[in-house]
Design an enzyme around this catalytic site. Structure first.
Site, PDB file in Angstrom:
ATOM      1  N   HIS A 284       0.845  -1.206   0.000  1.00 35.69           N
ATOM      2  CA  HIS A 284       0.000   0.000   0.000  1.00 35.69           C
ATOM      3  C   HIS A 284       0.878   1.253   0.000  1.00 35.69           C
ATOM      4  O   HIS A 284       0.652   2.190  -0.769  1.00 35.69           O
ATOM      5  CB  HIS A 284      -0.876   0.064   1.258  1.00 35.69           C
ATOM      6  CG  HIS A 284      -1.921  -0.997   1.374  1.00 35.69           C
ATOM      7  ND1 HIS A 284      -2.130  -1.695   2.541  1.00 35.69           N
ATOM      8  CD2 HIS A 284      -2.838  -1.471   0.504  1.00 35.69           C
ATOM      9  CE1 HIS A 284      -3.133  -2.545   2.381  1.00 35.69           C
ATOM     10  NE2 HIS A 284      -3.572  -2.441   1.140  1.00 35.69           N
TER      11      HIS A 284
ATOM     12  N   SER B  31      -3.025  -7.563   3.151  1.00 35.65           N
ATOM     13  CA  SER B  31      -3.266  -7.385   4.586  1.00 35.65           C
ATOM     14  C   SER B  31      -3.652  -8.715   5.219  1.00 35.65           C
ATOM     15  O   SER B  31      -3.224  -9.024   6.341  1.00 35.65           O
ATOM     16  CB  SER B  31      -4.386  -6.367   4.815  1.00 35.65           C
ATOM     17  OG  SER B  31      -3.986  -5.101   4.372  1.00 35.65           O
TER      18      SER B  31
ATOM     19  N   LYS C 192     -17.999  -6.283   8.555  1.00 34.44           N
ATOM     20  CA  LYS C 192     -16.767  -7.043   8.733  1.00 34.44           C
ATOM     21  C   LYS C 192     -15.907  -6.430   9.825  1.00 34.44           C
ATOM     22  O   LYS C 192     -15.426  -5.304   9.684  1.00 34.44           O
ATOM     23  CB  LYS C 192     -16.001  -7.022   7.389  1.00 34.44           C
ATOM     24  CG  LYS C 192     -15.080  -8.206   7.224  1.00 34.44           C
ATOM     25  CD  LYS C 192     -14.522  -8.229   5.809  1.00 34.44           C
ATOM     26  CE  LYS C 192     -13.189  -8.909   5.768  1.00 34.44           C
ATOM     27  NZ  LYS C 192     -12.476  -8.667   4.532  1.00 34.44           N
TER      28      LYS C 192
ATOM     29  N   ARG D 221      -2.109  -6.241  -8.258  1.00 38.59           N
ATOM     30  CA  ARG D 221      -1.077  -7.233  -7.972  1.00 38.59           C
ATOM     31  C   ARG D 221      -1.083  -8.366  -8.974  1.00 38.59           C
ATOM     32  O   ARG D 221      -0.050  -8.938  -9.279  1.00 38.59           O
ATOM     33  CB  ARG D 221      -1.310  -7.833  -6.569  1.00 38.59           C
ATOM     34  CG  ARG D 221      -0.967  -6.889  -5.455  1.00 38.59           C
ATOM     35  CD  ARG D 221      -1.543  -7.364  -4.148  1.00 38.59           C
ATOM     36  NE  ARG D 221      -2.990  -7.211  -4.129  1.00 38.59           N
ATOM     37  CZ  ARG D 221      -3.725  -7.272  -3.031  1.00 38.59           C
ATOM     38  NH1 ARG D 221      -3.158  -7.532  -1.872  1.00 38.59           N
ATOM     39  NH2 ARG D 221      -5.013  -7.092  -3.083  1.00 38.59           N
TER      40      ARG D 221
END
Ligand code: ADP
Length: 162
Positions: free
Chosen positions: A17, A128, A41, A90
């Site tokens: 990030h 993450s 969440k 990615r």
């Protein structure tokens, strides 16, 4: 003013990030990191903690700001007078998902331009969730997340274990 938004969960912010943030800060007048409040969440860190950790990490970047938001991203963008959306890519899984999101955001607001930045090869394997997985089993997270948040990360993981 060219104002860009870089949205995400950042639970926690990773070196991947941070690389996207640093590169973006050179391209735009102002970069706002939008930390998404997801009521469905529960994360490792709560929203206030995530914002605080990111602020610490980007403290040397004067044109980078951190804000949390809820609801539609395009509404947050309008409120911040930003029309550029930065996404990090990615792999093709990111692309499949982000391409659909980019088209949906464009449909909702034709002024929004999504710009994709390729992840640096050094960081493209970092997420993450994988960092949390490593932390959970006492793995070494050095090089995965910024040094200045490692202590907080380890403390939080310990708390979680009870
Ligand atoms: P994660 O997928 O790690 O949980 P987020 O949902 O917070 O991360 O992702 C926010 C944005 O950052 C997305 O555009 C995502 O593709 C991008 N991103 C996440 N990890 C990396 C990385 N290692 N390198 C480049 N971009 C990344």
């Amino acid at each position: 003013m060219k104002i860009a938004i870089y949205p995400g969960s950042f639970d926690p912010i990773t070196n991947g990030h941070l690389d996207i943030i640093r590169r973006s800060s050179k391209l735009f007048d102002k970069v706002i990191i939008g930390v998404l409040i997801n009521v469905d969440k529960k994360g490792l860190f709560n929203i206030e903690e995530r914002v605080e950790l990111i602020e610490r990490v980007v403290s040397d970047l004067p044109n980078v700001y951190v804000k949390s938001f809820q609801g539609l991203l395009i509404d947050f963008m309008r409120a911040e007078e930003a029309n550029i959306l930065i996404k990090g890519l990615r792999n093709v899984t990111d692309f499949d998902y982000e391409y659909q999101m980019a088209l949906m955001n464009k449909k909702l607001d034709n002024e929004v331009e999504t710009l994709f930045m390729m992840a640096d090869s050094e960081y493209s394997y970092i997420s993450s969730s994988s960092v949390k997985q490593v932390g959970k089993f006492n793995g070494n997270v050095e090089g995965l997340i910024p040094k200045c948040i490692i202590e907080d990360f380890q403390r939080k993981i310990k708390e979680l274990r009870g």
